[in-house]
Enzyme design. Sequence first.
Site, PDB file in Angstrom:
ATOM      1  N   LYS A  48       0.803  -1.234   0.000  1.00  0.00           N
ATOM      2  CA  LYS A  48       0.000   0.000   0.000  1.00  0.00           C
ATOM      3  C   LYS A  48       0.838   1.288   0.000  1.00  0.00           C
ATOM      4  O   LYS A  48       0.355   2.344   0.415  1.00  0.00           O
ATOM      5  CB  LYS A  48      -1.006   0.048   1.163  1.00  0.00           C
ATOM      6  N   SER A  49       2.084   1.169  -0.471  1.00  0.00           N
ATOM      7  CA  SER A  49       2.956   2.342  -0.459  1.00  0.00           C
ATOM      8  C   SER A  49       3.060   3.030  -1.815  1.00  0.00           C
ATOM      9  O   SER A  49       3.807   4.002  -1.961  1.00  0.00           O
ATOM     10  CB  SER A  49       4.355   1.922   0.006  1.00  0.00           C
ATOM     11  N   GLY A  50       2.340   2.524  -2.817  1.00  0.00           N
ATOM     12  CA  GLY A  50       2.414   3.146  -4.143  1.00  0.00           C
ATOM     13  C   GLY A  50       3.116   2.253  -5.164  1.00  0.00           C
ATOM     14  O   GLY A  50       3.557   2.736  -6.221  1.00  0.00           O
ATOM     15  N   TRP A  98       1.707   2.316  -8.806  1.00  0.00           N
ATOM     16  CA  TRP A  98       1.972   3.617  -9.451  1.00  0.00           C
ATOM     17  C   TRP A  98       3.401   3.625 -10.026  1.00  0.00           C
ATOM     18  O   TRP A  98       3.620   3.978 -11.188  1.00  0.00           O
ATOM     19  CB  TRP A  98       1.778   4.739  -8.419  1.00  0.00           C
ATOM     20  N   HIS A 127       7.109  -7.454  -2.350  1.00  0.00           N
ATOM     21  CA  HIS A 127       6.842  -6.862  -1.036  1.00  0.00           C
ATOM     22  C   HIS A 127       7.759  -7.501   0.017  1.00  0.00           C
ATOM     23  O   HIS A 127       7.528  -7.331   1.212  1.00  0.00           O
ATOM     24  CB  HIS A 127       5.396  -7.158  -0.592  1.00  0.00           C
ATOM     25  N   SER A 174      -5.016   2.831   3.857  1.00  0.00           N
ATOM     26  CA  SER A 174      -5.138   2.183   2.553  1.00  0.00           C
ATOM     27  C   SER A 174      -5.257   0.656   2.735  1.00  0.00           C
ATOM     28  O   SER A 174      -6.092  -0.001   2.085  1.00  0.00           O
ATOM     29  CB  SER A 174      -3.908   2.532   1.702  1.00  0.00           C
ATOM     30  N   SER A 216       0.362   7.958 -16.429  1.00  0.00           N
ATOM     31  CA  SER A 216       0.476   7.315 -15.114  1.00  0.00           C
ATOM     32  C   SER A 216      -0.260   8.118 -14.048  1.00  0.00           C
ATOM     33  O   SER A 216      -0.140   7.825 -12.860  1.00  0.00           O
ATOM     34  CB  SER A 216       1.948   7.156 -14.711  1.00  0.00           C
ATOM     35  N   MET A 264      -4.760   5.868 -14.446  1.00  0.00           N
ATOM     36  CA  MET A 264      -4.650   4.503 -13.906  1.00  0.00           C
ATOM     37  C   MET A 264      -6.009   3.971 -13.457  1.00  0.00           C
ATOM     38  O   MET A 264      -6.312   2.798 -13.604  1.00  0.00           O
ATOM     39  CB  MET A 264      -3.658   4.454 -12.743  1.00  0.00           C
ATOM     40  N   LYS A 284      -8.137   6.418  -3.498  1.00  0.00           N
ATOM     41  CA  LYS A 284      -8.184   7.881  -3.384  1.00  0.00           C
ATOM     42  C   LYS A 284      -6.937   8.549  -3.952  1.00  0.00           C
ATOM     43  O   LYS A 284      -7.002   9.637  -4.497  1.00  0.00           O
ATOM     44  CB  LYS A 284      -8.313   8.262  -1.907  1.00  0.00           C
ATOM     45  N   GLY A 285      -5.800   7.911  -3.722  1.00  0.00           N
ATOM     46  CA  GLY A 285      -4.555   8.434  -4.284  1.00  0.00           C
ATOM     47  C   GLY A 285      -4.132   9.782  -3.744  1.00  0.00           C
ATOM     48  O   GLY A 285      -3.643  10.629  -4.507  1.00  0.00           O
TER      49      GLY A 285
END
Length: 286
Positions: free
Chosen positions: A44-46, A49, A100, A130, A219, A224, A249-250
């Site tokens: 959940k850290s990005g 993305w 991960h 998140s 991106s 996305m 939500k980003g």
Amino acid sequence: MAQDYLWYQGIPFPSEVYTLESIKAAHEELVLKDEDIITVTYPKSGTNWVIEILCLIHSKGDPKWIRSVPIWDRSPWMETESGFQTIKERKEGPPLIASHLPIQLFPKSFFNSKAKVIYVIRNPKDVLVSGYYYSAGAKYLKNPQSLQQYYECFIEGNVRFGSWFAHVRGWMSMRERENVLVLSYEELKKDTRSTVEKICQFLGKKLNPEELELVLENSSFQAMKENMMSNFSLLSGDYFSPGFLITRKGITGDWKNHFTVAQAEAFEKIFQEKMAGLPAELFLWD
Ligand code: PPS
């Protein structure tokens, strides 16, 4: 469908997605190549993305690839059964990999290779929020009874991939290495352009201004969210409840909409204790 965790060397893994064999194979057998580029994060850290950005850097901004191949096939997860096989059998193609894994379970071959790691950190309070929504939407994870219950599990490290504090502390010990780049979700959010340029520099890649513009455009959170190859809608039904998207939500600071004052104060105290000794500049968020 949600089952208990599978434990490997003290770290909990969701048993629907991982097997002891696949985790062990990634740790002990996987031979990384010098040209490999691995996005590593605590969940959940990005991660997705950054993977999308790496794919677009590879295609020089052309969205054809990201719109036609699922994100988990473009950058396979080394610790899953199928991801491990794909990586092992690959002959050509972009050398993107995701993971991960905490540092102590990362492929042993990494420590003698020039493979590049991009480790992404994010405000753990936002990671927690998140993760709470992700656990509520993922059929293969136990549905948290409340944010407070998830908060307690998170602090204890009783969530997938264990303790955020230990994961980040472990990987921070690698931050001076030439082949490791530490990025934060917050810097990526605040100045995406400069951060993408920093990634390009780390990878030794050059983009012209139009290509860079295309990378940023394709991106973006909205792009996305609309891309079914990247928003996880393909997994809805089997792994997630209908309508679930990873692009929730980003934003930065969503914890402020969820934490009580008492939760925030207690978290801060634990953060200071567990991350003591690490430079404060690593954690630029509020
Ligand atoms: S996972 O399940 O661990 O692989 O999840 P991960 O990809 O690491 O993190 C998911 C969060 O990243 C946000 N996200 C984005 N933010 C900004 N811009 C873009 N393009 C983007 N893509 C994904 C996603 O919304 C999740 O954060 P939350 O806070 O839940 O919205």
